[in-house]
Enzyme design. Structure first.
Site, PDB file in Angstrom:
ATOM      1  N   LYS A 190     -41.888 -29.934   9.953  1.00  0.00           N
ATOM      2  CA  LYS A 190     -42.740 -29.865   9.430  1.00  0.00           C
ATOM      3  C   LYS A 190     -42.588 -31.174   7.844  1.00  0.00           C
ATOM      4  O   LYS A 190     -44.028 -30.796   7.215  1.00  0.00           O
ATOM      5  CB  LYS A 190     -42.241 -28.599   7.591  1.00  0.00           C
ATOM      6  CG  LYS A 190     -41.822 -27.318   9.025  1.00  0.00           C
ATOM      7  CD  LYS A 190     -41.689 -26.075   7.555  1.00  0.00           C
ATOM      8  CE  LYS A 190     -40.890 -24.826   8.421  1.00  0.00           C
ATOM      9  NZ  LYS A 190     -40.643 -24.568   9.524  1.00  0.00           N
TER      10      LYS A 190
HETATM   11  C1  LIG Z   1     -41.083 -23.773  10.303  1.00  0.00           C
HETATM   12  C2  LIG Z   1     -40.201 -23.969  11.913  1.00  0.00           C
HETATM   13  C3  LIG Z   1     -40.657 -23.725  13.187  1.00  0.00           C
HETATM   14  C4  LIG Z   1     -41.768 -22.407  13.302  1.00  0.00           C
HETATM   15  O1  LIG Z   1     -43.437 -23.030  12.782  1.00  0.00           O
HETATM   16  P1  LIG Z   1     -44.247 -21.963  12.255  1.00  0.00           P
HETATM   17  O2  LIG Z   1     -45.283 -22.817  12.718  1.00  0.00           O
HETATM   18  O3  LIG Z   1     -43.334 -20.736  11.600  1.00  0.00           O
HETATM   19  O4  LIG Z   1     -44.284 -21.090  13.657  1.00  0.00           O
HETATM   20  C5  LIG Z   1     -39.731 -23.804  14.564  1.00  0.00           C
HETATM   21  N1  LIG Z   1     -38.713 -25.046  14.184  1.00  0.00           N
HETATM   22  C6  LIG Z   1     -39.145 -25.179  13.290  1.00  0.00           C
HETATM   23  C7  LIG Z   1     -37.070 -26.356  13.425  1.00  0.00           C
HETATM   24  C8  LIG Z   1     -39.299 -25.027  11.678  1.00  0.00           C
HETATM   25  O5  LIG Z   1     -38.647 -26.192  10.241  1.00  0.00           O
END
Ligand SMILES: *Cc1c(COP(=O)(O)O)cnc(C)c1O
Length: 482
Positions: free
Chosen positions: A108
């Site tokens: 993120k």
């Molecule tokens: C947010 C997240 C996901 C999922 O990503 P999306 O864009 O919501 O599909 C997968 N793995 C981790 C570690 C995350 O923080």
């Protein structure tokens, strides 16, 4: 480049406006009206920041080019320790795109380190001078990534609400030790839903909006339906393809499959956008944990959220309403009217079914598979034992899906979090008895594997705790009005 709403194609707004507004007036999500064409030959030798600038330029056409260059350089240079878009060979035909070398050790960061800068500039582009107060309800990862991205920015304040005793020790300390004058963090009694419901109620509270407006403050959110969070994620699909060619993993022009651990469908949707821009993408493999609503949807065309919610060891994928899927359905069906109907069905009945043509288009682009905690743990063990590759609990679900969906093309698995963010579960998967404390587990994980924990996690237990206020869900309103 103008933006439309998935529920109203007549709307046409600039990228700055899409980023400031976040959500359409009709509840729809903003989507680009077309896809810029990638210059693969021209882009293949670029550094990560330079490539990011090219991708952003194509979509954010009302931003100044010099601003985008500077923002990309500041975001993806030193902050990722020179490891933005790091591609690692796991074994023949299988690669890991490590997206966790940023400041908070989860993917993120790619969006949340850049989007705050885009928001500040969007307000300038539009001549707006109010203070933006961002409220975030988080189950863990998003809260810290948002705090780290928005801390210290002019004209922005951020308040994060997490469930008291509902996060890991590391996640809590990551948030509680956050520096910056414009940040606040609250533990909320109850679970994640209690925090989220409390925050949503504040967003819908006209009195709060009015009281804040009198002080020139506007509320905003940082969640993954904002266009400013999606566009930065397109970059690493291109970047990893170019690295894969360099490493001899694929011949220039041949397709690569990408396998993505999926929750809200934002990360994998960015891969679809890269494909639409001209990247040779074979299948996008949608990996789900036991909350496998997307697996069922891709197989059958029926999205049915009326099911048990499971808490898993891959908590960032514990989602039943996968918001960004709406964008894909708009692109594939080409009909805002259909999308509006499906979303109304979902809101009213918890279920919708797409038409046969749209389903065929989904299946042409996407494969899918799901795995439970035990399969994920076995995968962590297997990848380490066989390949010497250590992954976290989310990435493990994607390795499972890559196993079951391989069709001969090389597969790049998006590795979304550092294994040291979930040290107890990873250690247990390796057959060790995990100690109670995350910090003891980190040390034990290093002793077991020889892998080093990221410095930003290791130092957490020596940083001063700035926030330890516990509030009730009803008190979220007061916090937002402060
Ligand atoms: C947010 C997240 C996901 C999922 O990503 P999306 O864009 O919501 O599909 C997968 N793995 C981790 C570690 C995350 O923080």
């Amino acid at each position: 480049m103008q933006y439309q709403s998935t529920r109203n194609p007549d709307l046409s707004i600039s990228s700055s406006e899409a980023i400031v507004r976040g959500l359409g007036p009709d509840g729809g999500l903003f989507v680009p009206e077309s896809f810029p064409h990638a210059d693969l030959e021209g882009w293949k030798g670029l550094s990560y920041p330079a490539l990011a600038e090219k991708v952003l330029e194509g979509f954010l056409t009302d931003y100044d080019a010099a601003f985008l260059r500077d923002a990309a350089e500041k975001t993806y240079g030193d902050a990722f320790g020179g490891k933005a878009g790091n591609l690692v060979r796991v074994h023949d035909g299988l690669y890991a795109l490590e997206l966790w070398h940023g400041p908070t050790c989860a993917f993120k960061d790619y969006a949340l380190q850049l989007m705050p800068k885009l928001l500040v500039q969007a307000k300038k582009n539009l001549g707006r001078h109010e203070t933006t107060r961002i409220l975030v309800a988080t189950s863990g990862d998003t809260g810290k990534a948002a705090l780290a991205g928005y801390a210290g920015l002019e004209g922005i304040e951020i308040e994060v609400f997490y469930p008291n005793a509902g996060t890991s020790e590391i996640q809590r300390l990551q948030m509680a030790t956050q520096q910056g004058d414009n940040v606040a963090v609250y533990a909320v009694e109850g679970n994640f839903d209690d925090a989220q419901t409390g925050v949503k109620r504040v967003f819908g509270d006209a009195e709060v909006a009015k009281a804040l407006e009198a002080r020139n403050i506007r509320l905003s959110s940082a969640n993954s339906i904002n266009w400013g969070r999606l566009v930065p994620q397109i970059v690493y699909y291109f970047y990893s393809y170019f690295r894969l060619v360099e490493q001899g993993g694929v011949q220039w022009g041949n397709p690569v499959d990408f396998c993505v651990p999926t929750g809200n469908f934002g990360d994998i949707l960015a891969g679809y956008y890269a494909k639409r821009m001209g990247l040779p993408v074979g299948k996008l493999i949608c990996a789900s944990n036991k909350n496998n609503v997307l697996t069922d949807f891709i197989r059958t065309g029926t999205y049915d959220a009326r099911r048990t919610f499971y808490k898993t060891t891959s908590p960032s994928m514990d989602i039943l309403i996968s918001s960004n899927l709406e964008r894909l359905l708009y692109h594939l069906s080409g009909s805002a009217e259909k999308v509006r109907g499906w979303m109304q069905d979902l809101a009213k009945n918890g279920v919708y079914t797409v038409d046969a043509q749209t389903l065929a288009a989904v299946q042409e682009n996407f494969a899918c598979a799901c795995a439970d905690d035990a399969q994920g743990a076995a995968q962590i063990h297997e990848r380490f034992a066989q390949d010497g590759y250590l992954c976290d609990t989310h990435t493990a679900i994607a390795f499972c899906a890559a196993d079951s969906c391989r069709d001969g093309a090389p597969v790049v698995v998006l590795s979304t979090a550092s294994p040291f963010k979930f040290p107890r579960d990873v250690l247990a998967a390796l057959g060790e008895i995990a100690p109670e404390s995350d910090f003891a587990a980190m040390a034990a994980l290093t002793a077991r594997t020889g892998c080093q924990a990221p410095q930003s996690l290791k130092v957490l237990d020596s940083l001063p705790v700035r926030f330890n206020t516990v509030i009730t869900p009803a008190e979220i309103r007061d916090a937002a009005l402060k």
